[in-house]
Design an enzyme around this catalytic site. Structure first.
Site, PDB file in Angstrom:
ATOM      1  N   ARG A 224     -10.217  -4.593  -4.347  1.00 38.70           N
ATOM      2  CA  ARG A 224      -9.320  -5.241  -3.388  1.00 38.70           C
ATOM      3  C   ARG A 224      -8.881  -6.584  -3.955  1.00 38.70           C
ATOM      4  O   ARG A 224      -9.682  -7.283  -4.602  1.00 38.70           O
ATOM      5  CB  ARG A 224     -10.032  -5.487  -2.049  1.00 38.70           C
ATOM      6  N   HIS A 272      -1.207  -0.808  -6.870  1.00 40.27           N
ATOM      7  CA  HIS A 272      -2.248  -0.200  -6.032  1.00 40.27           C
ATOM      8  C   HIS A 272      -2.166   1.332  -6.055  1.00 40.27           C
ATOM      9  O   HIS A 272      -1.950   1.980  -5.017  1.00 40.27           O
ATOM     10  CB  HIS A 272      -2.172  -0.727  -4.593  1.00 40.27           C
TER      11      HIS A 272
HETATM   12  C1  GLV Z   1      -7.662   2.611  -1.939  1.00 43.47           C
HETATM   13  O1  GLV Z   1      -7.445   1.470  -2.052  1.00 43.47           O
HETATM   14  C2  GLV Z   1      -8.770   3.172  -1.200  1.00 43.47           C
HETATM   15  O2  GLV Z   1      -9.476   2.430  -0.485  1.00 43.47           O
HETATM   16  O3  GLV Z   1      -8.964   4.391  -1.302  1.00 43.47           O
END
Ligand code: GLV
Length: 309
Positions: A224, A272
């Site tokens: 994160r 991401h």
């Molecule tokens: C992606 O960020 C997840 O939490 O799977």
């Protein structure tokens, strides 16, 4: 069996199809079209708007559509008595491992240096980096971190891992707790962050901890954005203490256009995507959890709210 689906980045039709193969009588409703609220038994969520899970009197499972559950716990209106499950899916883990290998090998095989040379049409052949100079440290030895550590070990890298509580894993040097964090950072050339986001891990990579890494160390973050204090990372890169970073997650997503990470020659930015949930694979755990709840059992991969993972 009524499921409320709340996600802007996952496809409800794919999920409906995947779940119906496993539980034929599934009724998947897509938020905000909730219909009769008392029908809803399970919520399948990724970054639901705060409050979306309230007033569902028969809600008995909140299932994350991703590995992380911080998006659920961040909602102050989350019904606290309903179990929350994170997604542990072999395909998601496989992608995260693949991404980590990509990041580590890019750094180890000096892709940035080769790209710069290639831009000038230079046939530049650097000496190979000794594998002892690419010591890997993985923060977080959960399902994903452990799989990353083990895969990298298979390349014969020296691999260490850090977790909150002591773990023992063959072939991996395991550290834990506050002292262990200092020790792993001291002896890591490529640091991979695979931690859950909790109040304890928020900001864990800051100027004090990153400065413990040896000069020239490299950071990979696929957990994160909030794990990293971004200005501190930038400063340490500017000071050449950290040589660069491979980042998939950011404090603000999408990463704002003006953010300095975009243009930095030593930072690779990806949007991401290290691990994207594939309905056909992930539906297995979701269906199993729905069935477990119907049988009065607790769901697989239930999150302990006290620990936050
Ligand atoms: C992606 O960020 C997840 O939490 O799977």
């Amino acid at each position: 069996m009524t499921i409320l689906f709340i996600s802007e980045s996952d496809n409800p039709d794919e999920w409906r199809r995947a779940l119906q193969k496993l539980i034929p009588n599934i009724d998947l409703r897509v938020w905000p079209n909730v219909g009769k609220r008392s029908d809803v038994h399970t919520a399948l969520v990724w970054k639901a708007p705060y409050g979306a899970l309230t007033n569902l009197p028969n809600l008995s499972l909140i299932q994350s559509l991703g590995a992380g559950i911080d998006h659920i716990f961040n909602d102050p209106q989350r019904p606290k008595d309903v179990p929350v499950a994170r997604l542990v899916d072999p395909e998601l883990t496989r992608q995260m491992v693949e991404y980590s290998v990509l990041a580590v090998l890019s750094r180890h095989r000096r892709i940035d240096e080769l790209r710069r040379a290639a831009a000038d049409h230079l046939w530049h052949v650097p000496q190979p980096t000794p594998f002892e100079d690419s010591r890997i440290g993985v923060l977080g030895l959960g399902e994903i971190g452990l799989s990353i550590a083990q895969k990298l070990k298979s390349f014969q890298f020296l691999v260490a891992g850090w977790s909150r509580n002591l773990k023992e894993v063959e072939g991996i040097t395991c550290y834990h707790g506050a002292t262990g964090l200092k020790n792993i950072l001291h002896s890591t050339d490529i640091l991979i962050c695979a931690l859950p986001l909790t109040p304890i891990t928020k900001g864990i990579l800051n100027k004090d901890t990153l400065a413990l890494l040896p000069k020239g160390a490299y950071l990979v973050n696929l957990a994160r954005g909030e794990h990293v204090v971004e200005p501190d990372l930038l400063q340490l890169i500017e000071e050449e203490h950290i040589s660069g970073a491979f980042l998939d997650v950011f404090q603000t997503e999408p990463l704002p256009e003006s953010h300095p990470f975009w243009k930095h020659p030593s930072i690779t930015v990806t949007p991401h995507l290290a691990g994207l949930t594939i309905a056909d694979s992930a539906a297995n755990q979701v269906a199993e959890n729905i069935e477990r709840i119907a049988m009065g059992k607790s769901p697989l991969n239930q999150v302990d709210p006290a620990q936050g993972y």
